[in-house]
Design a protein around this motif. Structure first.
Motif, PDB file in Angstrom:
ATOM      1  N   SER A   1       5.616  -0.241   9.167  1.00  0.00           N
ATOM      2  CA  SER A   1       6.743  -1.063   8.473  1.00  0.00           C
ATOM      3  C   SER A   1       6.155  -2.451   8.084  1.00  0.00           C
ATOM      4  CB  SER A   1       7.771  -1.157   9.387  1.00  0.00           C
ATOM      5  OG  SER A   1       8.367   0.143   9.684  1.00  0.00           O
ATOM      6  N   GLN A   2       5.416  -3.139   8.845  1.00  0.00           N
ATOM      7  CA  GLN A   2       5.267  -4.873   8.403  1.00  0.00           C
ATOM      8  C   GLN A   2       3.938  -4.987   8.080  1.00  0.00           C
ATOM      9  OE1 GLN A   2       7.750  -6.532   8.937  1.00  0.00           O
ATOM     10  NE2 GLN A   2       9.221  -4.913   9.853  1.00  0.00           N
ATOM     11  N   VAL A   3       2.845  -3.944   8.327  1.00  0.00           N
ATOM     12  CA  VAL A   3       1.722  -4.432   7.809  1.00  0.00           C
ATOM     13  C   VAL A   3       1.370  -3.478   6.587  1.00  0.00           C
ATOM     14  CG1 VAL A   3      -0.919  -4.283   8.570  1.00  0.00           C
ATOM     15  CG2 VAL A   3       0.745  -4.997  10.185  1.00  0.00           C
ATOM     16  N   THR A   4       1.221  -2.312   6.946  1.00  0.00           N
ATOM     17  CA  THR A   4       0.916  -1.229   5.752  1.00  0.00           C
ATOM     18  C   THR A   4       1.781  -1.423   4.572  1.00  0.00           C
ATOM     19  OG1 THR A   4       0.321   0.279   7.437  1.00  0.00           O
ATOM     20  CG2 THR A   4       0.107   1.206   5.279  1.00  0.00           C
ATOM     21  N   PHE A   5       2.993  -1.517   4.677  1.00  0.00           N
ATOM     22  CA  PHE A   5       3.930  -1.651   3.599  1.00  0.00           C
ATOM     23  C   PHE A   5       4.706  -3.026   3.632  1.00  0.00           C
ATOM     24  CE2 PHE A   5       3.468   2.719   4.142  1.00  0.00           C
ATOM     25  CZ  PHE A   5       3.530   3.377   2.656  1.00  0.00           C
ATOM     26  N   GLY A   6       4.073  -4.130   4.342  1.00  0.00           N
ATOM     27  CA  GLY A   6       4.476  -5.415   4.071  1.00  0.00           C
ATOM     28  C   GLY A   6       5.823  -5.686   4.275  1.00  0.00           C
ATOM     29  N   GLY A   7       6.338  -4.782   4.967  1.00  0.00           N
ATOM     30  CA  GLY A   7       7.999  -5.163   5.451  1.00  0.00           C
ATOM     31  C   GLY A   7       8.765  -4.633   4.480  1.00  0.00           C
ATOM     32  N   GLN A   8       8.353  -3.815   3.661  1.00  0.00           N
ATOM     33  CA  GLN A   8       9.237  -3.078   2.619  1.00  0.00           C
ATOM     34  C   GLN A   8      10.267  -2.022   3.282  1.00  0.00           C
ATOM     35  OE1 GLN A   8       7.818  -2.298  -1.573  1.00  0.00           O
ATOM     36  NE2 GLN A   8       5.925  -2.124  -0.209  1.00  0.00           N
ATOM     37  N   ASP A   9      11.477  -1.774   3.148  1.00  0.00           N
ATOM     38  CA  ASP A   9      12.401  -1.084   3.623  1.00  0.00           C
ATOM     39  C   ASP A   9      12.447   0.193   2.869  1.00  0.00           C
ATOM     40  OD1 ASP A   9      14.914   0.030   4.190  1.00  0.00           O
ATOM     41  OD2 ASP A   9      15.952  -1.614   4.517  1.00  0.00           O
ATOM     42  N   TRP A  10      12.325   1.315   3.520  1.00  0.00           N
ATOM     43  CA  TRP A  10      12.356   2.658   2.618  1.00  0.00           C
ATOM     44  C   TRP A  10      13.734   2.817   2.080  1.00  0.00           C
ATOM     45  CZ3 TRP A  10      15.587   6.170   4.779  1.00  0.00           C
ATOM     46  CH2 TRP A  10      15.707   6.059   6.215  1.00  0.00           C
ATOM     47  N   ARG A  11      14.841   2.304   2.509  1.00  0.00           N
ATOM     48  CA  ARG A  11      16.114   2.388   1.958  1.00  0.00           C
ATOM     49  C   ARG A  11      16.154   1.674   0.905  1.00  0.00           C
ATOM     50  NH1 ARG A  11      19.570   2.658   7.747  1.00  0.00           N
ATOM     51  NH2 ARG A  11      19.945   5.101   7.676  1.00  0.00           N
ATOM     52  N   ARG A  12      15.788   0.161   0.743  1.00  0.00           N
ATOM     53  CA  ARG A  12      15.867  -0.668  -0.544  1.00  0.00           C
ATOM     54  C   ARG A  12      14.721  -0.565  -1.176  1.00  0.00           C
ATOM     55  NH1 ARG A  12      17.364  -6.561   2.871  1.00  0.00           N
ATOM     56  NH2 ARG A  12      19.224  -5.739   3.915  1.00  0.00           N
ATOM     57  N   ALA A  13      13.818   0.038  -1.031  1.00  0.00           N
ATOM     58  CA  ALA A  13      12.641   0.533  -1.959  1.00  0.00           C
ATOM     59  C   ALA A  13      12.170   1.947  -1.608  1.00  0.00           C
ATOM     60  CB  ALA A  13      11.502  -0.227  -1.310  1.00  0.00           C
ATOM     61  N   PRO A  14      13.319   2.874  -2.079  1.00  0.00           N
ATOM     62  CA  PRO A  14      13.123   4.260  -1.940  1.00  0.00           C
ATOM     63  C   PRO A  14      11.757   4.759  -2.589  1.00  0.00           C
ATOM     64  CG  PRO A  14      14.791   3.716  -3.357  1.00  0.00           C
ATOM     65  CD  PRO A  14      14.490   2.476  -2.838  1.00  0.00           C
ATOM     66  N   GLY A  15      11.235   4.043  -3.431  1.00  0.00           N
ATOM     67  CA  GLY A  15      10.001   4.521  -3.876  1.00  0.00           C
ATOM     68  C   GLY A  15       8.986   4.607  -3.142  1.00  0.00           C
ATOM     69  N   THR A  16       9.023   3.935  -1.688  1.00  0.00           N
ATOM     70  CA  THR A  16       7.991   3.829  -0.662  1.00  0.00           C
ATOM     71  C   THR A  16       8.203   4.987   0.168  1.00  0.00           C
ATOM     72  OG1 THR A  16       9.043   2.269   0.623  1.00  0.00           O
ATOM     73  CG2 THR A  16       7.787   1.556  -1.139  1.00  0.00           C
ATOM     74  N   ALA A  17       9.406   5.581   0.307  1.00  0.00           N
ATOM     75  CA  ALA A  17       9.677   6.532   1.543  1.00  0.00           C
ATOM     76  C   ALA A  17       8.805   7.551   1.599  1.00  0.00           C
ATOM     77  CB  ALA A  17      11.384   6.895   1.029  1.00  0.00           C
TER      78      ALA A  17
ATOM     79  N   GLU B   1      -6.130  -0.007   6.555  1.00  0.00           N
ATOM     80  CA  GLU B   1      -6.353   0.288   5.234  1.00  0.00           C
ATOM     81  C   GLU B   1      -5.220   0.639   4.459  1.00  0.00           C
ATOM     82  OE1 GLU B   1      -9.106   0.868   3.639  1.00  0.00           O
ATOM     83  OE2 GLU B   1     -10.672   1.359   5.176  1.00  0.00           O
ATOM     84  N   ARG B   2      -5.350   0.877   3.100  1.00  0.00           N
ATOM     85  CA  ARG B   2      -3.959   0.777   2.144  1.00  0.00           C
ATOM     86  C   ARG B   2      -3.416   2.267   2.531  1.00  0.00           C
ATOM     87  NH1 ARG B   2      -3.095  -2.869  -1.219  1.00  0.00           N
ATOM     88  NH2 ARG B   2      -2.109  -1.634  -2.883  1.00  0.00           N
ATOM     89  N   PRO B   3      -2.024   2.526   2.086  1.00  0.00           N
ATOM     90  CA  PRO B   3      -1.617   3.707   2.357  1.00  0.00           C
ATOM     91  C   PRO B   3      -2.296   4.911   1.851  1.00  0.00           C
ATOM     92  CG  PRO B   3       0.172   2.124   1.662  1.00  0.00           C
ATOM     93  CD  PRO B   3      -1.386   1.521   1.558  1.00  0.00           C
TER      94      PRO B   3
END
Length: 284
Positions: free
Chosen positions: A89-105, A154-156
């Motif tokens: 949540s906080q490192v790999t995706f830098g705090g992006q919320d999968w609800r607010r940024a559904p493209g990351t889900a 590592e990156r996703p």
């Protein structure tokens, strides 16, 4: 699935307090969405992978957390992500919320189980490095720990391609040797020959008061087994299935690679002796 509020710096080293413990306050409830589960004794409903549990609130907390067992979600109470949730949540995706940024889900849910496996390996490697008798393999353990931790950063895209089974196989060789060296010590040897129950089917076994000091119980099926008052000091229990195992009055002091979720799945009492660093489940 838990509501642990331990603070942690997910980018710190494996020895940092809290990195390998779930910190739900800094996770986007990945364990409540990414895994699939089926209606059973552990879960009251069916849920597909990537589908949010209906009990998940908008603030990413569980709406029935205090009554999970009573409402049929016992499986949630014994799950441990080893801190992978907050790392993703906080490192790999830098705090992006999968609800607010559904493209990351989708990518986030695919990365989470990989991270969870890597963090589990970090936990076991860290524990093995604390075993004085395993000094012979400490260098190898440190190298494996550093390599595994590097993978968690590592990156996703790279994480999704990680060959976890191959890494686990390499790490297991080191963990097994650390176990053998430690269990060979006089202080953990049982009477006579040490018992080897690696991968054994001990479901429902009658082992009350059994002398299992220094035994090999790696991957053993102990579901519903009677281990009341058993002596498991120095036994290797990595991967052992403790669901419903009766360990009331048992001595697990110094048990190797015992994790909290194994205790959470078992039946114990105030007389059960535990290794330092592990907690007595509230439902005992």
């Amino acid at each position: 699935m838990s509501e642990n509020r331990a603070s942690a710096d997910p980018s710190a080293g494996p020895s940092a307090d809290g990195e390998l413990r779930a910190d739900c306050a800094n996770c986007f409830a990945l364990c409540c969405v990414a895994p699939a589960f089926a209606a059973s004794a552990d879960f009251a409903i069916n849920k597909s992978a990537g589908q949010a549990c209906p009990n998940l609130r908008q603030d990413f907390r569980c709406g029935i957390h205090t009554g999970l067992r009573e409402k049929g979600f016992r499986g949630c109470t014994v799950y441990d992500c080893f801190g992978a949730g907050q790392k993703v949540s906080q490192v790999t995706f830098g705090g992006q919320d999968w609800r607010r940024a559904p493209g990351t889900a989708r990518q986030m849910f695919e990365v989470f189980p990989v991270m969870r496996d890597l963090h589990e390996l970090l936990h076991y490697l860290t524990e093995a490095l604390r075993l004085p008798a395993a000094a012979e393999v400490h260098n190898g353990l440190r190298a494996a720990l550093d390599r595994t931790r590097a993978l968690t950063l590592e990156r996703p895209e790279a994480l999704r391609g990680t060959d976890v089974p191959a890494l686990r196989s390499e790490v297991n060789v080191l963990l097994l040797r650390a176990s053998e060296l430690t269990r060979a010590e006089p202080r953990v040897k049982g009477r006579g020959k040490r018992k080897d129950h690696r991968g054994a089917d001990l479901i429902g076994a009658k082992l009350r008061s059994a002398d299992l000091r220094g035994a090999n119980l790696r991957g053993a099926y102990l579901i519903g087994a009677d281990l009341r008052d058993a002596d498991l000091r120095g036994a290797d229990v990595i991967g052992a299935d403790f669901r419903g195992t009766d360990i009331r009055g048992a001595d697990l002091t110094g048990a190797l690679f015992l994790i909290q979720s194994q205790l959470d799945a078992a039946v114990g009492d105030a007389a059960t002796r535990l290794p330092s660093g592990l907690s007595r489940p509230t439902h005992w």
